[in-house]
Design an enzyme around this catalytic site. Structure first.
Site, PDB file in Angstrom:
ATOM      1  N   SER A  25      -8.765   2.051   1.132  1.00  0.00           N
ATOM      2  CA  SER A  25      -9.041   2.471  -0.244  1.00  0.00           C
ATOM      3  C   SER A  25      -7.764   2.694  -1.056  1.00  0.00           C
ATOM      4  O   SER A  25      -7.735   3.519  -1.950  1.00  0.00           O
ATOM      5  CB  SER A  25      -9.884   3.744  -0.225  1.00  0.00           C
ATOM      6  OG  SER A  25      -9.193   4.778   0.458  1.00  0.00           O
ATOM      7  N   GLY A  26      -6.706   1.936  -0.749  1.00  0.00           N
ATOM      8  CA  GLY A  26      -5.515   1.947  -1.603  1.00  0.00           C
ATOM      9  C   GLY A  26      -5.665   0.900  -2.695  1.00  0.00           C
ATOM     10  O   GLY A  26      -6.774   0.425  -2.989  1.00  0.00           O
ATOM     11  N   ALA A  28      -5.033  -2.207  -2.764  1.00  0.00           N
ATOM     12  CA  ALA A  28      -5.603  -3.485  -2.334  1.00  0.00           C
ATOM     13  C   ALA A  28      -7.115  -3.365  -2.136  1.00  0.00           C
ATOM     14  O   ALA A  28      -7.892  -4.173  -2.652  1.00  0.00           O
ATOM     15  CB  ALA A  28      -4.924  -3.959  -1.049  1.00  0.00           C
ATOM     16  N   ALA A  61       3.303   6.212  -3.498  1.00  0.00           N
ATOM     17  CA  ALA A  61       4.328   5.310  -4.056  1.00  0.00           C
ATOM     18  C   ALA A  61       4.973   5.965  -5.270  1.00  0.00           C
ATOM     19  O   ALA A  61       4.291   6.424  -6.178  1.00  0.00           O
ATOM     20  CB  ALA A  61       3.693   3.980  -4.440  1.00  0.00           C
ATOM     21  N   GLN A  62       6.285   5.995  -5.264  1.00  0.00           N
ATOM     22  CA  GLN A  62       6.999   6.687  -6.344  1.00  0.00           C
ATOM     23  C   GLN A  62       7.540   5.694  -7.365  1.00  0.00           C
ATOM     24  O   GLN A  62       7.200   5.725  -8.540  1.00  0.00           O
ATOM     25  CB  GLN A  62       8.167   7.498  -5.767  1.00  0.00           C
ATOM     26  CG  GLN A  62       7.730   8.629  -4.874  1.00  0.00           C
ATOM     27  CD  GLN A  62       8.916   9.387  -4.286  1.00  0.00           C
ATOM     28  OE1 GLN A  62      10.056   8.939  -4.364  1.00  0.00           O
ATOM     29  NE2 GLN A  62       8.642  10.532  -3.699  1.00  0.00           N
ATOM     30  N   HIS A 250      13.414   2.817   4.790  1.00  0.00           N
ATOM     31  CA  HIS A 250      13.888   3.188   3.458  1.00  0.00           C
ATOM     32  C   HIS A 250      15.190   3.969   3.625  1.00  0.00           C
ATOM     33  O   HIS A 250      15.277   4.863   4.457  1.00  0.00           O
ATOM     34  CB  HIS A 250      12.847   4.044   2.734  1.00  0.00           C
ATOM     35  CG  HIS A 250      13.084   4.145   1.267  1.00  0.00           C
ATOM     36  ND1 HIS A 250      14.126   4.870   0.732  1.00  0.00           N
ATOM     37  CD2 HIS A 250      12.434   3.597   0.209  1.00  0.00           C
ATOM     38  CE1 HIS A 250      14.091   4.763  -0.588  1.00  0.00           C
ATOM     39  NE2 HIS A 250      13.075   4.000  -0.932  1.00  0.00           N
ATOM     40  N   ARG A 299      17.460  -2.900   0.285  1.00  0.00           N
ATOM     41  CA  ARG A 299      17.446  -1.648   1.068  1.00  0.00           C
ATOM     42  C   ARG A 299      17.851  -1.822   2.517  1.00  0.00           C
ATOM     43  O   ARG A 299      18.321  -0.856   3.133  1.00  0.00           O
ATOM     44  CB  ARG A 299      16.110  -0.937   0.926  1.00  0.00           C
ATOM     45  CG  ARG A 299      14.900  -1.664   1.363  1.00  0.00           C
ATOM     46  CD  ARG A 299      13.667  -0.814   1.131  1.00  0.00           C
ATOM     47  NE  ARG A 299      13.516  -0.396  -0.258  1.00  0.00           N
ATOM     48  CZ  ARG A 299      12.346  -0.049  -0.802  1.00  0.00           C
ATOM     49  NH1 ARG A 299      11.249  -0.060  -0.078  1.00  0.00           N
ATOM     50  NH2 ARG A 299      12.275   0.323  -2.050  1.00  0.00           N
ATOM     51  N   HIS A 360       9.427   2.940   6.693  1.00  0.00           N
ATOM     52  CA  HIS A 360       8.813   2.954   5.364  1.00  0.00           C
ATOM     53  C   HIS A 360       7.692   1.932   5.188  1.00  0.00           C
ATOM     54  O   HIS A 360       6.652   2.252   4.628  1.00  0.00           O
ATOM     55  CB  HIS A 360       9.906   2.705   4.325  1.00  0.00           C
ATOM     56  CG  HIS A 360       9.461   2.800   2.905  1.00  0.00           C
ATOM     57  ND1 HIS A 360       8.840   3.918   2.391  1.00  0.00           N
ATOM     58  CD2 HIS A 360       9.550   1.909   1.877  1.00  0.00           C
ATOM     59  CE1 HIS A 360       8.569   3.718   1.101  1.00  0.00           C
ATOM     60  NE2 HIS A 360       8.978   2.514   0.775  1.00  0.00           N
ATOM     61  N   GLU A 384      -0.669  -3.822   2.815  1.00  0.00           N
ATOM     62  CA  GLU A 384       0.329  -3.665   3.890  1.00  0.00           C
ATOM     63  C   GLU A 384      -0.165  -4.165   5.243  1.00  0.00           C
ATOM     64  O   GLU A 384       0.642  -4.592   6.072  1.00  0.00           O
ATOM     65  CB  GLU A 384       0.762  -2.184   3.989  1.00  0.00           C
ATOM     66  CG  GLU A 384       1.994  -2.008   4.862  1.00  0.00           C
ATOM     67  CD  GLU A 384       2.562  -0.598   4.819  1.00  0.00           C
ATOM     68  OE1 GLU A 384       2.066   0.231   4.030  1.00  0.00           O
ATOM     69  OE2 GLU A 384       3.507  -0.332   5.590  1.00  0.00           O
ATOM     70  N   ARG A 395      11.204  -6.453   2.492  1.00  0.00           N
ATOM     71  CA  ARG A 395      10.479  -6.413   1.220  1.00  0.00           C
ATOM     72  C   ARG A 395      11.381  -5.943   0.082  1.00  0.00           C
ATOM     73  O   ARG A 395      12.093  -4.945   0.209  1.00  0.00           O
ATOM     74  CB  ARG A 395       9.293  -5.459   1.354  1.00  0.00           C
ATOM     75  CG  ARG A 395       8.489  -5.293   0.092  1.00  0.00           C
ATOM     76  CD  ARG A 395       7.310  -4.382   0.351  1.00  0.00           C
ATOM     77  NE  ARG A 395       7.749  -3.066   0.750  1.00  0.00           N
ATOM     78  CZ  ARG A 395       7.995  -2.068  -0.086  1.00  0.00           C
ATOM     79  NH1 ARG A 395       7.860  -2.252  -1.381  1.00  0.00           N
ATOM     80  NH2 ARG A 395       8.375  -0.895   0.370  1.00  0.00           N
ATOM     81  N   SER A 400       5.361  -4.081  -3.134  1.00  0.00           N
ATOM     82  CA  SER A 400       4.189  -3.880  -2.274  1.00  0.00           C
ATOM     83  C   SER A 400       2.928  -3.580  -3.068  1.00  0.00           C
ATOM     84  O   SER A 400       1.862  -4.137  -2.780  1.00  0.00           O
ATOM     85  CB  SER A 400       4.447  -2.766  -1.266  1.00  0.00           C
ATOM     86  OG  SER A 400       4.971  -1.641  -1.910  1.00  0.00           O
ATOM     87  N   LEU A 401       3.013  -2.702  -4.084  1.00  0.00           N
ATOM     88  CA  LEU A 401       1.816  -2.459  -4.899  1.00  0.00           C
ATOM     89  C   LEU A 401       1.384  -3.773  -5.543  1.00  0.00           C
ATOM     90  O   LEU A 401       0.194  -4.080  -5.633  1.00  0.00           O
ATOM     91  CB  LEU A 401       2.105  -1.405  -5.976  1.00  0.00           C
ATOM     92  CG  LEU A 401       2.333   0.035  -5.487  1.00  0.00           C
ATOM     93  CD1 LEU A 401       2.735   0.937  -6.648  1.00  0.00           C
ATOM     94  CD2 LEU A 401       1.100   0.598  -4.803  1.00  0.00           C
TER      95      LEU A 401
HETATM   96  C1  SIN Z   1      10.820   3.775  -3.764  1.00  0.00           C
HETATM   97  O1  SIN Z   1      10.361   4.337  -4.749  1.00  0.00           O
HETATM   98  O2  SIN Z   1      11.995   3.804  -3.439  1.00  0.00           O
HETATM   99  C2  SIN Z   1       9.894   3.021  -2.889  1.00  0.00           C
HETATM  100  C3  SIN Z   1       9.428   1.841  -3.590  1.00  0.00           C
HETATM  101  C4  SIN Z   1       9.014   0.816  -2.610  1.00  0.00           C
HETATM  102  O3  SIN Z   1       9.008   1.061  -1.413  1.00  0.00           O
HETATM  103  O4  SIN Z   1       8.734  -0.295  -3.056  1.00  0.00           O
END
Ligand code: SIN
Length: 445
Positions: A25-26, A28, A61-62, A250, A299, A360, A384, A395, A400-401
């Protein structure tokens, strides 16, 4: 070594039917459910989630969602950055789909009710993260992008009268049809009500959108529900999985102490995108000279540089310096991270934030084609849990979103052209044979 083909479980005490079962239920799963319901050829959709609708990774997700929406940006530039980050292992055709369909998919998310941040001039506010050569990350609530997207999607699903939502239900296994394709799922509903205990939902297609596996690692940014059970059930059903070795770490996860395990606070890459930088114990900016993008290198480059510096100096973590933002910017742009840091006794307005890499994101997963079809007939995967090939070995931030959004729409569009044939599970002695009797993990059918 032979893999178990199903989990040990009692036979289903109840059976029901839906045309399509969506697991997860995210972004996707809920996008797939909404798009499927809008299709005249799909009569009924059931969403199954093992916690609450809002409990998955999306709400954490930020940074945001990447798409070529800004002036001067193009899908081709987004494609280039994605391929470079993916270290030569991306499926270019899948990336082209992602970056080309991405902008419209984000616009559709906006028309659904997602409120992204805007500039004072009223334009969509776009920021930059590691590996991007353009400002192309749309964000909401400063650093609460996933929470806002999840809010809008949950509201839309709750308002859709014909989507049957079953929360607190762990999908156990796929029910194989007589031809080996998917005939349904078995699940354990951990609640009270009409459907309780182990049951079965027969269906014509399953959309697996159950998220990642971060909890397999001792320290991760992932919530407690990210246990890899979707990948495991696909594997038990015989699906091909690929690229499982590409687990992304991450670089900037708040360091809470040597023994700290489970979900750890993420310090978004967008914080570096807005000008913060890494230093070691001696105050040296060790990312300078390592990569042309320095602190905003992809990253994997940053995470490896941090690990090298920690080994060289014997330190348990490095530091993120975002004191230059001042209080007003911290409060406006990163209110969630500010509150989290303060709750752990660090005031990033005046202090350095202790950070280090943690697990991450799983770039690999259930191998899918451009329509989200797995190697098992009737089983589709997105988000994911899937490996569409867009992420390659690493990635690109905030892709990802977008992947969950774009490929769930493609699955729904594909199923709208016609559902797979209904498959009956094999029957023995008048009972559905696949679950007749209790079977032990490791036994074969
Ligand atoms: C982040 O906000 O650093 C994570 C974003 C992501 O993993 O795509």
């Amino acid at each position: 070594m032979s893999l178990p083909q199903r989990l040990a479980a009692p036979p289903p005490g109840w059976t029901t039917y839906a045309d399509v079962v969506v697991i997860g239920s995210g972004i996707a799963g809920l996008t797939a459910a909404l798009q499927l319901r809008a299709s005249p050829s799909v009569g009924s959709v059931m969403v199954v989630t093992k916690d609450l609708l809002s409990a998955g990774s999306t709400q954490w997700a930020q940074g945001g969602i990447a798409a070529a929406l800004g002036p001067g940006d193009t899908p081709d530039q987004h494609l280039h950055d994605t391929l470079v980050a993916g270290a030569g292992v991306c499926d270019e055709e899948a990336v082209r789909v992602l970056v080309t369909e991405g902008p419209d998919a984000v616009r559709e998310l906006i028309s659904l009710g997602t409120v992204f941040d805007h500039t004072e001039a009223g334009e969509l506010s776009l920021t930059r993260e590691g590996g991007h050569h353009r400002d192309r990350i749309a964000h909401a609530g400063g650093d609460a992008t996933g929470a806002e997207i999840q809010r809008a999607l949950v509201a839309a699903v709750r308002a859709a009268p014909d989507i049957d939502v079953t929360e607190h239900a762990l999908v156990l296994d796929l029910v194989p049809g007589a031809d080996g394709g998917v005939a349904g799922v078995t699940l354990h509903v951990m609640g009270e009500g009409q459907r309780d205990g182990v049951g079965a939902v027969l269906c014509r297609a399953v959309v697996l959108a159950s998220g990642g596996l971060g909890q397999v690692f001792s320290a991760t940014t992932n919530p407690p529900v990210s246990t890899g059970d979707g990948m495991a059930l696909a594997l038990r059903a015989g699906a091909v999985l690929r690229d499982l070795e590409f687990v992304q770490f991450h670089p900037t996860v708040m360091w809470l102490g040597a023994g700290s395990t489970g979900q750890q606070p993420l310090i978004s890459e967008a914080v570096r995108g807005e000008g913060a930088f890494l230093v070691d114990d001696a105050g040296e900016r060790f990312m300078l000279g390592q990569h042309e993008l320095a602190d905003l290198a992809p990253r994997d480059v940053v995470a490896k540089a941090i690990m090298r510096r920690m080994r060289e100096t014997g330190a348990e973590h490095v530091w993120l310096d975002a004191r230059g933002f001042g209080a007003e910017k911290w409060e406006r742009r990163f209110p969630t991270i500010l509150a989290t840091c303060r709750s752990h006794g660090v005031d990033p307005v005046t202090e350095l934030i202790p950070v280090g890499p943690a697990c991450h994101y799983a770039s690999g997963g259930v191998a899918t084609d451009l329509h989200g079809q797995s190697s098992v007939a009737g089983l589709f995967a997105c988000g994911e849990v899937a490996c569409s090939g867009v992420h390659g070995a690493n990635r690109l931030a905030s892709n990802s979103l977008l992947e969950g959004l774009v490929f769930s729409r493609r699955i729904a569009a594909h199923l709208a052209t016609g559902l797979p044939p209904g498959r009956n599970p094999p029957r023995t002695r008048g009972r559905p044979g696949w679950w007749a009797g209790t079977c032990a993990a490791g036994s074969s059918t």
